[in-house]
Every structure is written in structure tokens, then in C-alpha cells.
Design a protein around this motif. Structure first.
Motif, PDB file in Angstrom:
ATOM      1  N   LEU A   1      11.334  -7.860  20.523  1.00 11.73           N
ATOM      2  CA  LEU A   1      11.862  -7.947  22.007  1.00 11.73           C
ATOM      3  C   LEU A   1      13.231  -8.266  21.919  1.00 11.73           C
ATOM      4  CD1 LEU A   1       8.912  -9.843  23.472  1.00 11.73           C
ATOM      5  CD2 LEU A   1       9.400  -7.240  24.001  1.00 11.73           C
ATOM      6  N   ARG A   2      13.851  -9.201  21.077  1.00  9.55           N
ATOM      7  CA  ARG A   2      15.262  -9.508  20.938  1.00  9.55           C
ATOM      8  C   ARG A   2      16.209  -8.209  20.715  1.00  9.55           C
ATOM      9  NH1 ARG A   2      19.372 -12.075  22.896  1.00  9.55           N
ATOM     10  NH2 ARG A   2      20.929 -12.451  21.394  1.00  9.55           N
ATOM     11  N   ASP A   3      15.478  -7.230  20.101  1.00  4.37           N
ATOM     12  CA  ASP A   3      16.351  -6.021  19.873  1.00  4.37           C
ATOM     13  C   ASP A   3      16.462  -5.113  21.048  1.00  4.37           C
ATOM     14  OD1 ASP A   3      17.026  -6.361  17.103  1.00  4.37           O
ATOM     15  OD2 ASP A   3      15.473  -5.210  16.373  1.00  4.37           O
ATOM     16  N   LEU A   4      15.410  -5.016  21.751  1.00  2.00           N
ATOM     17  CA  LEU A   4      15.349  -4.274  22.927  1.00  2.00           C
ATOM     18  C   LEU A   4      16.382  -5.182  24.120  1.00  2.00           C
ATOM     19  CD1 LEU A   4      11.432  -3.533  23.488  1.00  2.00           C
ATOM     20  CD2 LEU A   4      13.341  -2.101  22.610  1.00  2.00           C
ATOM     21  N   GLU A   5      16.292  -6.547  24.084  1.00  2.00           N
ATOM     22  CA  GLU A   5      17.285  -7.068  25.003  1.00  2.00           C
ATOM     23  C   GLU A   5      18.606  -6.962  24.480  1.00  2.00           C
ATOM     24  OE1 GLU A   5      18.185 -11.865  26.078  1.00  2.00           O
ATOM     25  OE2 GLU A   5      16.705 -11.309  24.780  1.00  2.00           O
ATOM     26  N   GLN A   6      18.878  -6.926  23.453  1.00  2.00           N
ATOM     27  CA  GLN A   6      20.266  -6.745  22.893  1.00  2.00           C
ATOM     28  C   GLN A   6      20.615  -5.468  23.106  1.00  2.00           C
ATOM     29  OE1 GLN A   6      20.025  -8.353  18.762  1.00  2.00           O
ATOM     30  NE2 GLN A   6      21.054 -10.011  19.307  1.00  2.00           N
ATOM     31  N   ALA A   7      19.684  -4.277  23.042  1.00  2.00           N
ATOM     32  CA  ALA A   7      20.005  -3.035  23.304  1.00  2.00           C
ATOM     33  C   ALA A   7      20.387  -2.759  24.564  1.00  2.00           C
ATOM     34  CB  ALA A   7      18.999  -2.170  22.720  1.00  2.00           C
ATOM     35  N   GLY A   8      19.664  -3.466  25.328  1.00  2.00           N
ATOM     36  CA  GLY A   8      20.080  -3.393  27.203  1.00  2.00           C
ATOM     37  C   GLY A   8      21.240  -4.073  27.406  1.00  2.00           C
ATOM     38  N   GLN A   9      21.517  -5.010  26.572  1.00  2.00           N
ATOM     39  CA  GLN A   9      22.909  -5.870  27.119  1.00  2.00           C
ATOM     40  C   GLN A   9      23.955  -4.925  26.655  1.00  2.00           C
ATOM     41  OE1 GLN A   9      22.032  -9.445  24.879  1.00  2.00           O
ATOM     42  NE2 GLN A   9      21.033 -10.548  26.785  1.00  2.00           N
ATOM     43  N   ALA A  10      23.670  -4.198  25.443  1.00  2.00           N
ATOM     44  CA  ALA A  10      24.665  -3.084  24.974  1.00  2.00           C
ATOM     45  C   ALA A  10      25.052  -2.335  26.002  1.00  2.00           C
ATOM     46  CB  ALA A  10      24.588  -2.993  23.503  1.00  2.00           C
ATOM     47  N   GLY A  11      24.324  -1.768  26.741  1.00  3.25           N
ATOM     48  CA  GLY A  11      24.091  -0.687  27.830  1.00  3.25           C
ATOM     49  C   GLY A  11      23.471   0.292  27.440  1.00  3.25           C
ATOM     50  N   ALA A  12      22.508   0.389  26.792  1.00  2.90           N
ATOM     51  CA  ALA A  12      21.526   1.351  26.208  1.00  2.90           C
ATOM     52  C   ALA A  12      20.697   1.774  27.456  1.00  2.90           C
ATOM     53  CB  ALA A  12      20.662   1.028  25.380  1.00  2.90           C
ATOM     54  N   ALA A  13      20.306   2.953  27.629  1.00  3.40           N
ATOM     55  CA  ALA A  13      19.716   3.465  28.640  1.00  3.40           C
ATOM     56  C   ALA A  13      18.117   3.081  28.158  1.00  3.40           C
ATOM     57  CB  ALA A  13      19.460   4.875  29.160  1.00  3.40           C
ATOM     58  N   GLY A  14      17.849   3.151  26.992  1.00  4.97           N
ATOM     59  CA  GLY A  14      16.438   3.077  26.447  1.00  4.97           C
ATOM     60  C   GLY A  14      16.181   2.844  25.012  1.00  4.97           C
ATOM     61  N   ALA A  15      15.154   2.870  24.448  1.00  3.93           N
ATOM     62  CA  ALA A  15      14.933   2.810  23.016  1.00  3.93           C
ATOM     63  C   ALA A  15      13.717   3.564  22.645  1.00  3.93           C
ATOM     64  CB  ALA A  15      14.851   1.220  22.485  1.00  3.93           C
ATOM     65  N   ILE A  16      13.671   4.108  21.411  1.00  2.00           N
ATOM     66  CA  ILE A  16      12.542   4.878  20.996  1.00  2.00           C
ATOM     67  C   ILE A  16      12.073   3.908  19.914  1.00  2.00           C
ATOM     68  CG2 ILE A  16      11.962   6.790  19.632  1.00  2.00           C
ATOM     69  CD1 ILE A  16      14.248   8.395  20.681  1.00  2.00           C
ATOM     70  N   ILE A  17      10.729   3.663  19.967  1.00  2.00           N
ATOM     71  CA  ILE A  17      10.096   2.732  19.194  1.00  2.00           C
ATOM     72  C   ILE A  17       8.532   3.271  18.824  1.00  2.00           C
ATOM     73  CG2 ILE A  17      11.225   0.579  19.786  1.00  2.00           C
ATOM     74  CD1 ILE A  17       8.949   0.105  22.279  1.00  2.00           C
ATOM     75  N   ALA A  18       8.257   2.701  17.733  1.00  3.13           N
ATOM     76  CA  ALA A  18       6.719   3.056  17.207  1.00  3.13           C
ATOM     77  C   ALA A  18       6.355   1.874  16.403  1.00  3.13           C
ATOM     78  CB  ALA A  18       6.864   4.486  16.462  1.00  3.13           C
ATOM     79  N   SER A  19       6.944   1.711  15.108  1.00  5.25           N
ATOM     80  CA  SER A  19       6.355   0.638  14.032  1.00  5.25           C
ATOM     81  C   SER A  19       6.213  -0.616  14.827  1.00  5.25           C
ATOM     82  CB  SER A  19       7.111   0.518  12.907  1.00  5.25           C
ATOM     83  OG  SER A  19       7.083   1.848  12.303  1.00  5.25           O
ATOM     84  N   ALA A  20       7.371  -1.207  15.528  1.00  7.14           N
ATOM     85  CA  ALA A  20       7.144  -2.338  16.292  1.00  7.14           C
ATOM     86  C   ALA A  20       5.856  -2.592  16.997  1.00  7.14           C
ATOM     87  CB  ALA A  20       8.501  -2.706  16.872  1.00  7.14           C
ATOM     88  N   VAL A  21       5.417  -1.383  17.839  1.00  9.04           N
ATOM     89  CA  VAL A  21       4.336  -1.443  18.741  1.00  9.04           C
ATOM     90  C   VAL A  21       3.066  -1.350  18.020  1.00  9.04           C
ATOM     91  CG1 VAL A  21       3.301  -0.268  20.473  1.00  9.04           C
ATOM     92  CG2 VAL A  21       5.754  -0.373  20.560  1.00  9.04           C
ATOM     93  N   HIS A  22       3.135  -0.711  16.982  1.00  7.97           N
ATOM     94  CA  HIS A  22       1.699  -0.405  16.132  1.00  7.97           C
ATOM     95  C   HIS A  22       1.594  -1.720  15.309  1.00  7.97           C
ATOM     96  CE1 HIS A  22       0.581   3.549  16.992  1.00  7.97           C
ATOM     97  NE2 HIS A  22       1.764   3.803  16.596  1.00  7.97           N
ATOM     98  N   SER A  23       2.619  -2.660  15.204  1.00  4.65           N
ATOM     99  CA  SER A  23       2.328  -3.841  14.387  1.00  4.65           C
ATOM    100  C   SER A  23       2.349  -5.136  15.227  1.00  4.65           C
ATOM    101  CB  SER A  23       3.613  -4.113  13.558  1.00  4.65           C
ATOM    102  OG  SER A  23       4.820  -4.328  14.406  1.00  4.65           O
ATOM    103  N   LEU A  24       2.093  -4.796  16.580  1.00  2.99           N
ATOM    104  CA  LEU A  24       1.919  -5.619  17.592  1.00  2.99           C
ATOM    105  C   LEU A  24       3.420  -6.627  18.053  1.00  2.99           C
ATOM    106  CD1 LEU A  24      -1.618  -6.924  17.251  1.00  2.99           C
ATOM    107  CD2 LEU A  24      -0.719  -4.937  18.809  1.00  2.99           C
ATOM    108  N   THR A  25       4.297  -6.101  17.387  1.00  5.03           N
ATOM    109  CA  THR A  25       5.746  -7.037  17.427  1.00  5.03           C
ATOM    110  C   THR A  25       6.313  -7.044  19.035  1.00  5.03           C
ATOM    111  OG1 THR A  25       6.171  -6.641  15.007  1.00  5.03           O
ATOM    112  CG2 THR A  25       7.973  -7.638  16.341  1.00  5.03           C
ATOM    113  N   ILE A  26       6.225  -5.659  19.276  1.00  7.75           N
ATOM    114  CA  ILE A  26       6.547  -5.454  20.477  1.00  7.75           C
ATOM    115  C   ILE A  26       5.229  -5.067  21.529  1.00  7.75           C
ATOM    116  CG2 ILE A  26       7.770  -3.694  22.050  1.00  7.75           C
ATOM    117  CD1 ILE A  26       9.883  -3.425  20.044  1.00  7.75           C
ATOM    118  N   PRO A  27       4.931  -5.481  22.697  1.00  7.77           N
ATOM    119  CA  PRO A  27       3.725  -5.348  23.284  1.00  7.77           C
ATOM    120  C   PRO A  27       3.630  -4.064  24.010  1.00  7.77           C
ATOM    121  CG  PRO A  27       4.841  -7.243  24.318  1.00  7.77           C
ATOM    122  CD  PRO A  27       5.641  -6.811  23.318  1.00  7.77           C
ATOM    123  N   LEU A  28       2.456  -3.522  23.700  1.00  4.78           N
ATOM    124  CA  LEU A  28       2.128  -2.158  24.379  1.00  4.78           C
ATOM    125  C   LEU A  28       2.494  -1.951  25.703  1.00  4.78           C
ATOM    126  CD1 LEU A  28       0.640   0.745  23.690  1.00  4.78           C
ATOM    127  CD2 LEU A  28      -1.355  -0.206  24.035  1.00  4.78           C
TER     128      LEU A  28
END
Length: 229
Positions: free
Chosen positions: A198-225
């Protein structure tokens, strides 16, 4: 709204886990996932219910076949953008019939092809390995930021910063490059590869990203589904 986009890599008829771009070593996703017990594409999408999905047709990219009918079915369940290694106009025409958006990757697409296929349903993936361009055409530029500048004159739905060496690695994203790309691009910028938590997603948003492509972090439950939904 920050877009959390599920990555779905298709190979040999199943969803596989991508790691560092070493495609010959990819294994079915259910062997790794703590969320799904299947690697069948439609069953996985039905179980995860993502709002938006990035699909990489690895067989099409490597010339081993394609998953066009599977992609058509997935596109009936979730908003899709698809990278199938487009290198010709006819490739894009077929893909546009079965998906919500096409991805023109610098690994296979030339600048002239991108210019010919531009549109609101087209995104350009700036493909990199360890920060260095993977490019089919010198006209795209020697560096990722050169490519960002070259794309500013075109009509696109967005650009993707994808470092394949970071995919599935848990190394995190290149925030410096992301900030520079956001400040340079007139298109929305999506980041892919290495998102850990979640910290990476927060930092990406703060950097101005429109979004992020994710897989491993969701499948490992590090990022909530739920974030994908």
C-alpha cells in the motif's frame, strides 16, 4: 481516482505469474496465489472481480499462438487493456475487436506504427529492463523520457512505465523516473513492475501516477483484493 489494475499474463491457455521478464520460467498463478486455486483465466477473473485488467498475451508476443477468444470473454467481465506484441496494423485491428484497449509496446511497435494506430483506446507501454529502453525503433528515443516526449504529440489513452526486470520482484517502483515522466508527459502515466504494498501505491499517487498495474502483491495478500474492485 487512482486506478489499481490487475495484471493477467496468459501463456499456454492459463494465467501465469510473471517474474523479471524471464518468460520461459513462468508458472501457473495458482501455485503461488493465496487468493485463487485456479489458473484458468475466466475462473480467476470471476473469483477476483477486478474493475480493470491488464492482459499480456505472452504466446502472441513470442509467436507461439494467441488467446484472442479468451481475451474476448475476459473483456465481458472486466475492463481490459491488452498487450499482444503489436507490430503491424492488422494485429491491432484484431485486438480492438476483442478488448477495451490496445497496448502498443516499445518492444515491438515502431513510432510510425504508434502514430498510425493512436487513439483514446490506445496506450503505449514504455518497455524497459533495469531502466534501459527495450525498443524496436531508434526513433522512439534512447531513454524512457525521450520516448515520453516523442509521444506527447499523439492522441493516446495513457502511457505505461513497465520495467520487466521489476515484475514480480517486490523491489518497488522507480519513483524518480515516475516523477520525471509525470512532469514530462501530457498523458496519464500508469506504472507497472515491482509494486510491493500500500505504501508503494500511496507514493505512486503522490508522484502523480494515474494508476498502477499489480499482481504479485495482491496474490500474496500484501495489497487488499478490494482495491482492484
Amino acid at each position: 481516482m487512482f486506478r489499481c489494475i490487475l495484471a493477467c499474463d496468459l501463456k499456454g491457455g492459463v494465467v501465469v505469474r510473471g517474474v523479471r521478464g524471464e518468460r520461459e520460467k513462468y508458472r501457473p498463478i495458482h501455485e503461488y496465489s493465496r487468493i485463487v486455486t485456479t489458473s484458468e483465466p475466466l475462473e480467476m477473473i470471476r473469483a477476483m472481480k477486478p474493475r480493470e485488467t491488464y492482459i499480456a498475451d505472452l504466446d502472441r508476443i513470442t509467436g507461439a499462438g494467441d488467446h484472442l477468444e479468451t481475451i474476448r470473454s475476459i473483456s465481458g467481465l472486466t475492463r481490459t487493456m491488452v498487450d499482444a506484441g503489436i507490430s503491424r496494423g492488422e494485429d491491432a485491428a484484431r485486438l480492438r475487436q476483442v478488448s477495451g484497449g490496445i497496448i502498443l509496446g516499445t518492444e515491438t511497435a515502431s513510432l510510425s506504427l504508434i502514430e498510425a494506430l493512436q487513439g483514446r483506446d490506445a496506450l503505449v507501454s514504455i518497455d524497459m529492463r533495469h531502466g534501459s529502453m527495450m525498443s524496436a525503433d531508434p526513433a522512439l528515443g534512447a531513454s524512457p523520457l525521450d520516448t515520453v516526449r516523442a509521444l506527447n504529440a499523439l492522441e493516446l489513452g495513457g502511457i505505461i512505465l513497465l520495467d520487466v526486470a521489476r515484475v514480480g520482484s517486490g523491489e518497488g517502483i522507480d519513483l524518480g523516473l515516475l516523477r520525471a515522466a509525470v512532469s514530462t508527459s501530457r498523458h496519464p502515466v500508469i506504472v507497472g513492475g515491482g509494486v510491493r504494498d500500500l505504501r508503494d501505491l500511496e507514493q505512486a499517487g503522490q508522484a502523480g501516477a494515474a494508476g498502477a498495474i499489480i499482481a504479485s502483491a495482491v496474490h500474496s495478500l500484501t495489497i487488499p483484493l478490494d482495491l482492484l474492485r
